[in-house]
Design an enzyme around this catalytic site. Structure first.
Site, PDB file in Angstrom:
ATOM      1  N   ASP A  13      -3.124  -8.167   8.008  1.00  0.00           N
ATOM      2  CA  ASP A  13      -1.643  -8.861   7.107  1.00  0.00           C
ATOM      3  C   ASP A  13      -0.585  -7.301   8.532  1.00  0.00           C
ATOM      4  OD1 ASP A  13       0.046  -9.970   5.263  1.00  0.00           O
ATOM      5  OD2 ASP A  13       0.068  -7.578   4.599  1.00  0.00           O
ATOM      6  N   TYR A  18       6.433  -2.583   8.421  1.00  0.00           N
ATOM      7  CA  TYR A  18       5.045  -1.414   8.001  1.00  0.00           C
ATOM      8  C   TYR A  18       5.459  -0.670   9.382  1.00  0.00           C
ATOM      9  CZ  TYR A  18       3.085  -5.077   4.783  1.00  0.00           C
ATOM     10  OH  TYR A  18       3.518  -5.809   4.139  1.00  0.00           O
TER      11      TYR A  18
END
Length: 91
Positions: A13, A18
Site C-alpha cells: 500500500d 506518504y
C-alpha cells in the site's frame, strides 16, 4: 519495506502523500519477486489535478509498469472513489 516483502507480504500500500514510493520501488525491485505476485495499491492526493502525470510519476517511483488499484487519498469516507485499476504506463 524489504523486510515485509522478505517475510511474505504481497499486498503493498503506497501513496504519494506518504513520501515512500521511491523506497518501496527499490524494495520491490531488489526483492526479485515477480511483479504479478504483488497486489500494489497507490493513492493520489496532490496530483489529482493532472491525474495522467500523477499516475505516471507513481509508476516511475515504484519502478513498475502498472498498479492493481489507484485511488484518491481522502480522509473523508464520502470522498473516496476509485480512479483507475491496472493502469499500464505507455511512456
Amino acid at each position: 519495506m524489504a523486510t515485509a516483502i522478505g517475510t511474505g507480504y504481497r499486498h503493498l500500500d503506497s501513496a504519494e502523500a506518504y513520501g515512500t514510493e521511491k523506497e518501496l520501488g527499490i524494495a520491490i525491485k531488489e526483492s526479485n519477486v515477480k511483479r504479478e505476485d504483488f497486489f500494489i495499491t497507490a493513492k493520489v492526493e496532490k496530483g489529482i489535478g493532472d491525474i495522467q502525470d500523477a499516475i505516471e510519476r507513481t509508476l516511475r517511483n515504484l519502478q513498475v509498469d502498472y498498479v492493481d488499484l489507484y485511488a484518491e487519498l481522502s480522509y473523508w469516507l464520502s470522498d473516496i472513489y476509485v480512479v483507475g485499476v491496472k493502469y499500464e504506463y505507455q511512456g
